[in-house]
Design an enzyme around this catalytic site. Sequence first.
Site, mmCIF file in Angstrom:
data_model
loop_
_atom_site.group_PDB
_atom_site.id
_atom_site.type_symbol
_atom_site.label_atom_id
_atom_site.label_comp_id
_atom_site.label_asym_id
_atom_site.label_seq_id
_atom_site.Cartn_x
_atom_site.Cartn_y
_atom_site.Cartn_z
ATOM 1 N N ASN A 7 0.858 -1.181 0.000
ATOM 2 C CA ASN A 7 0.000 0.000 0.000
ATOM 3 C C ASN A 7 0.902 1.240 0.000
ATOM 4 O OD1 ASN A 7 -1.587 2.248 0.918
ATOM 5 N ND2 ASN A 7 -3.146 0.810 1.609
ATOM 6 N N ARG A 18 4.717 18.516 0.995
ATOM 7 C CA ARG A 18 5.521 19.615 0.459
ATOM 8 C C ARG A 18 4.927 20.229 -0.801
ATOM 9 N NH1 ARG A 18 10.878 20.238 2.331
ATOM 10 N NH2 ARG A 18 10.936 21.939 0.828
ATOM 11 N N HIS A 43 -5.533 3.549 -1.730
ATOM 12 C CA HIS A 43 -6.834 3.791 -1.103
ATOM 13 C C HIS A 43 -7.143 5.284 -1.203
ATOM 14 C CE1 HIS A 43 -9.703 2.794 2.486
ATOM 15 N NE2 HIS A 43 -10.169 3.808 1.757
ATOM 16 N N ARG A 45 -9.183 8.613 -1.012
ATOM 17 C CA ARG A 45 -10.329 9.085 -0.252
ATOM 18 C C ARG A 45 -10.877 10.356 -0.889
ATOM 19 N NH1 ARG A 45 -7.422 6.283 3.762
ATOM 20 N NH2 ARG A 45 -8.774 5.032 5.087
ATOM 21 N N GLU A 70 -8.663 0.293 -3.105
ATOM 22 C CA GLU A 70 -9.567 0.200 -1.961
ATOM 23 C C GLU A 70 -10.379 1.483 -1.826
ATOM 24 O OE1 GLU A 70 -6.688 -2.466 0.985
ATOM 25 O OE2 GLU A 70 -7.021 -0.339 1.407
ATOM 26 N N THR A 100 -8.036 6.530 9.333
ATOM 27 C CA THR A 100 -7.686 5.310 8.615
ATOM 28 C C THR A 100 -8.856 4.354 8.741
ATOM 29 O OG1 THR A 100 -6.022 3.565 8.378
ATOM 30 C CG2 THR A 100 -6.588 4.245 10.619
ATOM 31 N N HIS A 190 -4.027 -4.487 7.680
ATOM 32 C CA HIS A 190 -4.126 -3.418 8.671
ATOM 33 C C HIS A 190 -3.281 -3.768 9.903
ATOM 34 C CE1 HIS A 190 -6.209 0.445 9.467
ATOM 35 N NE2 HIS A 190 -5.802 0.195 10.700
ATOM 36 N N ASP A 191 -2.214 -3.014 10.075
ATOM 37 C CA ASP A 191 -1.280 -3.160 11.206
ATOM 38 C C ASP A 191 -0.479 -4.457 11.177
ATOM 39 O OD1 ASP A 191 -1.959 -0.676 12.087
ATOM 40 O OD2 ASP A 191 -3.193 -1.349 13.755
ATOM 41 N N GLY A 213 1.031 -1.340 4.305
ATOM 42 C CA GLY A 213 1.506 -0.020 3.939
ATOM 43 C C GLY A 213 2.255 0.693 5.038
#
Length: 237
Positions: A7, A18, A43, A45, A70, A100, A190-191, A213
């Site tokens: 990810n 920046r 992903h 958003r 995603e 998240t 996830h994690d 990710g």
Amino acid sequence: MTKLSVNINKIATLRNSRGGDLPNVVQFAKDVQRFGAEGVTIHPRPDERHIRYQDAYDLKPEVYTEYNIEGNPIDKFMAMVLEIKPTQVTLVPDSVDALTSNAGWDTVKHKGFLIEVIQEFKNNGIRTSIFVDPVLKQIEGAKETGTDRIELYTEAFADEYNLGNKKGILPYTECADLADSLGLGINAGHDLSLDNIQFFKENMPNLLEVSIGHALISESLYLGVENVIQMYLQKLK
């Protein structure tokens, strides 16, 4: 062997901080594939605070492994996915203001909606996956939607593993067994990290793909991207 999809949202976050184009997300996607990653995940958003919708289009010709997009299937997201036609779309019920992803779908409550969305994607040749919590009734509900795969939300496992409670894997193993018996492919994310990925993999039957990710990018700051990807691939064997 379980596939590793990287990810790259955090690379876009760093770029956006920046206002320029450094680091370049397309180049990073090309690099992680060259280093051995078997997929690229993004992903986007609605507020485009990390991956932008334009990034999704720019990445299309450069992702020659598996391209996984995603997101919450709002109209704009669906239109983008249907135009790009990635390898896989993973449906995530994140709210607009979510920092998240923090919960899976209620596949029972939203069954009708998910059936409609998934059928549209499948009609266009896009493999579908639903982000779900490790709850047996949600796996059963996912089967009813017509999805190809589920992605198990692994934050709870990671939290318990960090506390030394290896029994936190049990709901995931049970859900994986059920999903496999129902003919659903199994993804997870996830994690997940270098610390917990091997244990997770060893206790998850028929795990097809992990999407990683935040941890992978953070670990790469110390160990280097190419090295970290090779470490994940070794642990996933």
